[in-house]
Structure formats: C-alpha cells, structure tokens
Scaffold this active site. Structure first.
Site, short mmCIF file in Angstrom:
data_model
loop_
_atom_site.label_atom_id
_atom_site.label_comp_id
_atom_site.label_asym_id
_atom_site.label_seq_id
_atom_site.Cartn_x
_atom_site.Cartn_y
_atom_site.Cartn_z
N GLY A 11 0.84 -1.21 0.00
CA GLY A 11 0.00 0.00 0.00
C GLY A 11 0.87 1.25 0.00
O GLY A 11 1.85 1.32 0.73
N ARG A 72 1.22 -5.24 -5.69
CA ARG A 72 1.19 -6.43 -4.84
C ARG A 72 1.58 -7.58 -5.76
O ARG A 72 1.17 -7.62 -6.92
CB ARG A 72 -0.18 -6.60 -4.21
CG ARG A 72 -0.48 -5.46 -3.24
CD ARG A 72 -1.50 -5.82 -2.18
NE ARG A 72 -1.34 -4.97 -1.01
CZ ARG A 72 -1.95 -3.78 -0.84
NH1 ARG A 72 -2.74 -3.31 -1.77
NH2 ARG A 72 -1.75 -3.10 0.26
N CYS A 73 2.40 -8.47 -5.27
CA CYS A 73 2.94 -9.51 -6.15
C CYS A 73 2.95 -10.85 -5.42
O CYS A 73 3.79 -11.10 -4.56
CB CYS A 73 4.37 -9.10 -6.56
SG CYS A 73 5.25 -10.36 -7.48
N ASP A 103 4.36 -4.09 6.51
CA ASP A 103 4.89 -5.36 7.03
C ASP A 103 4.93 -6.47 5.99
O ASP A 103 5.82 -7.32 6.05
CB ASP A 103 4.17 -5.79 8.31
CG ASP A 103 2.67 -5.89 8.16
OD1 ASP A 103 2.17 -5.60 7.06
OD2 ASP A 103 2.00 -6.26 9.14
N THR A 125 3.74 3.29 5.65
CA THR A 125 2.34 2.87 5.66
C THR A 125 1.54 3.88 6.48
O THR A 125 2.05 4.39 7.48
CB THR A 125 2.15 1.45 6.25
OG1 THR A 125 0.76 1.28 6.59
CG2 THR A 125 2.95 1.23 7.51
N ASP A 127 -0.93 3.22 8.28
CA ASP A 127 -1.57 2.58 9.44
C ASP A 127 -0.78 2.69 10.74
O ASP A 127 -1.33 2.42 11.81
CB ASP A 127 -1.81 1.10 9.14
CG ASP A 127 -2.90 0.90 8.10
OD1 ASP A 127 -3.77 1.78 8.00
OD2 ASP A 127 -2.86 -0.12 7.39
N ASP A 129 1.37 0.67 11.88
CA ASP A 129 1.21 -0.64 12.52
C ASP A 129 2.47 -1.50 12.49
O ASP A 129 2.39 -2.72 12.45
CB ASP A 129 0.04 -1.39 11.85
CG ASP A 129 0.29 -1.64 10.37
OD1 ASP A 129 1.24 -1.06 9.82
OD2 ASP A 129 -0.47 -2.42 9.77
N ARG A 171 -7.19 -1.88 9.49
CA ARG A 171 -7.77 -3.23 9.61
C ARG A 171 -7.35 -3.89 10.91
O ARG A 171 -8.16 -4.51 11.59
CB ARG A 171 -7.34 -4.10 8.42
CG ARG A 171 -8.39 -4.14 7.33
CD ARG A 171 -8.12 -5.26 6.35
NE ARG A 171 -6.91 -5.02 5.59
CZ ARG A 171 -6.89 -4.36 4.43
NH1 ARG A 171 -8.00 -3.88 3.91
NH2 ARG A 171 -5.77 -4.17 3.79
N ALA A 186 -13.82 13.26 19.47
CA ALA A 186 -14.92 12.31 19.20
C ALA A 186 -15.49 11.80 20.52
O ALA A 186 -14.77 11.62 21.49
CB ALA A 186 -14.40 11.15 18.36
N ARG A 211 -27.80 16.89 27.90
CA ARG A 211 -27.17 18.14 28.35
C ARG A 211 -27.01 19.14 27.20
O ARG A 211 -26.25 20.10 27.29
CB ARG A 211 -25.87 17.87 29.10
CG ARG A 211 -24.74 17.35 28.27
CD ARG A 211 -23.46 17.20 29.09
NE ARG A 211 -22.46 16.45 28.35
CZ ARG A 211 -21.67 16.97 27.45
NH1 ARG A 211 -21.74 18.24 27.15
NH2 ARG A 211 -20.80 16.20 26.81
P1 ADP Z 1 2.31 -3.86 2.80
O1 ADP Z 1 3.76 -3.87 2.53
O2 ADP Z 1 1.70 -2.51 2.61
O3 ADP Z 1 1.96 -4.50 4.11
P2 ADP Z 1 1.34 -6.26 1.39
O4 ADP Z 1 1.03 -7.00 2.63
O5 ADP Z 1 0.36 -6.29 0.28
O6 ADP Z 1 1.58 -4.69 1.65
O7 ADP Z 1 2.75 -6.78 0.86
C1 ADP Z 1 3.33 -6.22 -0.28
C2 ADP Z 1 4.06 -7.28 -1.09
O8 ADP Z 1 5.13 -7.81 -0.29
C3 ADP Z 1 3.24 -8.49 -1.47
O9 ADP Z 1 2.41 -8.28 -2.59
C4 ADP Z 1 4.35 -9.49 -1.78
O10 ADP Z 1 4.91 -9.24 -3.05
C5 ADP Z 1 5.39 -9.15 -0.71
N1 ADP Z 1 5.23 -10.10 0.42
C6 ADP Z 1 4.25 -10.11 1.36
N2 ADP Z 1 4.38 -11.17 2.19
C7 ADP Z 1 5.47 -11.85 1.76
C8 ADP Z 1 6.14 -13.05 2.20
N3 ADP Z 1 5.71 -13.77 3.24
N4 ADP Z 1 7.24 -13.43 1.52
C9 ADP Z 1 7.70 -12.72 0.46
N5 ADP Z 1 7.12 -11.60 0.01
C10 ADP Z 1 6.01 -11.17 0.64
#
Ligand code: ADP
Length: 319
Positions: A11, A72-73, A103, A125, A127, A129, A171, A186, A211
């Site tokens: 993201g 995302r891959c 993460d 990010t 978030d 987080d 999330r 709030a 009130r």
């Molecule tokens: P973010 O980095 O924002 O948390 P994602 O969780 O979608 O976003 O992760 C981004 C990309 O990081 C994934 O699409 C994937 O290519 C790679 N990735 C996520 N988890 C793993 C994993 N366990 N091992 C290798 N690559 C990962």
C-alpha cells in the site's frame, strides 16, 4: 558496495517520494549508484529497473503516492519468485536493496536477506502498525486528512443535530482512529484492539443529548466492523438521526505533511548509512525522536500495540 536498488511495495503512503529522494541523494552523496525498481517486487521479478540520477528525484518531495509506483505480487511470496528477483538484481549489478513499505513488504525484504541479498526496510504505511518505530511514513498525513474531513462533517452535524459515524482505515491497528478521534474530540472511538459495549455507547450519546449537545462524532476503525452497520444499530437504538461517512482511499493520498517529509528524509538516509556500514536484514525506525534500527525478524515477530494511556484519555475527555 557500489550500486544500490530501491523499491516501494504494498500500500502506498504520502511521504514515500520524500523517502525515495532521500535514499537516492544520500547514496549519490556517498558516491554510490542508485537503481530504481518500478512496481515493487513485480518489477523486480520482471527487471523493470532504471538508473536514477540526482535530477530523477527532483520536484517529488511534496507529492503523495510513489514515483516508483507500487504493486502487490503473489509470485514474490514463492521461493521461485524470490530467486528470480535476486537474479535480476545481479544482472543489473545491484549489491544491496532498500525496500519502502509495510509489514508485507518487510516479509519480502526478510526473505531476500535470508537468501544472502542485503536488504534494509523503511516503514512506509499510513496505518502506523509496524513495531520497532513510533511512527511510520504517511501516518501523520493520513491523520491530518481525517481531521480535516471530521472538522467539515462536524459543521454539518451541528447544523442538523445529527450523530455521525466516521469509518477510517485500520484493519488491524487503531492508531488512525485513536489519534484522529482524540484530535477531534470524538465521543467514542472504536479500535480493533479493544472490545466495545454498544449499550455504553448508547447511554453516552443519550447523556450528551440531554445536556444539550448538538452533535456526536463516533470514529470507527475499519477493522472493528462496518461503519454502516454500526450507524444503523445506533440509529435504531437511539432514534437519533445518524449518518455514516466512510473516508476510504482519500486517507492514502495528498501532499505529505512537514512531519512526514522530515521523517521520510531521515529514515531514507539512515537506511543508506546502514547499508554502507555493512548492515542487512534490518528495518529503520524512530523511537523517542532518535533514529534506531532493529532486525526485520524481530520487528515482524512483535505486534505493534496501540497506546493504552491515550485510549483511556480519549474516554476520560469525552464523558
Ligand atoms: P504492505 O507492505 O503494505 O503490508 P502487502 O502485505 O500487500 O503490503 O505486501 C506487499 C508485497 O510484499 C506483497 O504483494 C508481496 O509481493 C510481498 N510479500 C508479502 N508477504 C510476503 C512473504 N511472506 N514473503 C515474500 N514476500 C512477501
């Protein structure tokens, strides 16, 4: 080490461009070459890689999004995908890599280091987080976007004497909800880290009306549940006119705040310093306004926790 690569993944978040700029300029300052990898790990596998110069990162510090794009891959989660990525890095003569992302992206960085390819993670990010850093790049900007929206909603909520439920991103982490809710006074803040009691919320709303309160704002992190459902339940149980706003992706865009630009500039440069000093498999962060680094393994193993004292304070201030 002569040549480093940089990618943004997962993201996007405002300030990623400032981090890219910092990595590129800091590396060039130290006589390193920098190669930009486009579209995250997908571009790494496909060899979508180009050399970046000082001027390549001009005029981006104030822009949201990421000039390297992101993706995302799924393939990169497989050993085959990771080895293809390393092959491309070798083909381009790249010796080390900086990964800016959340993460999920750090999981990928961890895998690269395990396969012997030195990688450093920079937390980007909205978030907030990721453990091992007090703040992530983009959180402050997202927070300010939410506050701007709530301020506007508050005006119309007062005019119409309505209750407003505002669903914000998060999330698994309630930081955006907690900080924006506290900053905007709030009545109620619902975060995924904490159970909530609907009867208590209803009683609080009714007390407020009695009130003479003209409006009520309830901030809900998306991980708690649907803002629409929560709004409907509140309307049914109070008979107060209730409206719901789901802020959605506006929280991910916009020009980064000064705080995010400064944080991104500091973290990006620090990542390069660590690579120069021979570190790998680390993430950079900021704790008590000091630059720090931790092993990516440890950061991923530890869950980011919300500030309990702040959550308690938000309750005390909205009696
Ligand atoms: P973010 O980095 O924002 O948390 P994602 O969780 O979608 O976003 O992760 C981004 C990309 O990081 C994934 O699409 C994937 O290519 C790679 N990735 C996520 N988890 C793993 C994993 N366990 N091992 C290798 N690559 C990962």
């Amino acid at each position: 080490m002569k040549r480093i690569g940089i990618l943004t993944s997962g993201g996007d978040s405002p300030g990623m461009n400032a981090a890219i700029r910092s990595v590129v300029r800091k590396a060039i300052y130290h006589n390193l070459e920098v190669f930009g990898i486009y579209y995250g790990y997908a571009g790494l596998i496909n060899g979508d890689i180009k050399k970046l110069e000082i001027g390549s990162v001009g005029d981006i510090i104030h822009r949201g999004g990421t000039m390297l794009y992101t993706a995302r891959c799924e393939e990169f989660k497989t050993l085959d995908g990771q080895l293809k990525g390393i092959e491309q890095l070798k083909k381009f003569g790249i010796d080390a890599l900086v990964v800016i992302g959340g993460d999920g992206s750090f999981q990928g960085a961890k895998k690269l280091t395990e396969h012997g390819f030195p990688t450093i993670g920079v937390p980007g990010t909205i978030d907030n987080d990721i453990s091992g850093t007090d703040f992530t790049i983009g959180f402050d900007t997202a927070l300010n976007t939410v506050i701007d929206a709530i301020d506007k909603i508050r005006d119309t909520a007062t005019s119409h004497e309505r209750t407003y439920v505002i669903e914000v991103m998060g999330r698994d982490a309630g930081d955006i909800a907690l900080w924006s809710g506290l900053a905007d006074g709030a009545e109620t803040i619902l975060i995924p880290e904490s159970e909530y009691n609907m009867e208590e919320i209803i009683a609080r709303l009714k007390r407020g009306r009695e009130r003479g309160k003209k409006h009520s704002i309830i901030v809900v992190a998306e991980g708690v549940g649907s803002g629409v459902d929560i709004g409907k339940e509140i309307q049914d149980k109070t008979n107060f006119e209730t409206r719901v706003t789901v802020l959605g992706h506006i929280q991910r865009g916009g020009s980064p705040t000064a705080s995010d630009r400064v944080l991104a500039s500091r973290l990006g440069a620090y990542a390069v310093e660590l690579l120069i000093s021979g570190e790998a498999g680390k993430m950079v962060g900021i704790e008590k306004n000091q630059l720090v680094y931790h092993s990516i393994d440890e950061a991923l193993a530890k869950k980011h926790s919300v500030d309990e004292q702040m959550y308690q304070l938000s309750k005390e201030l909205s009696i």
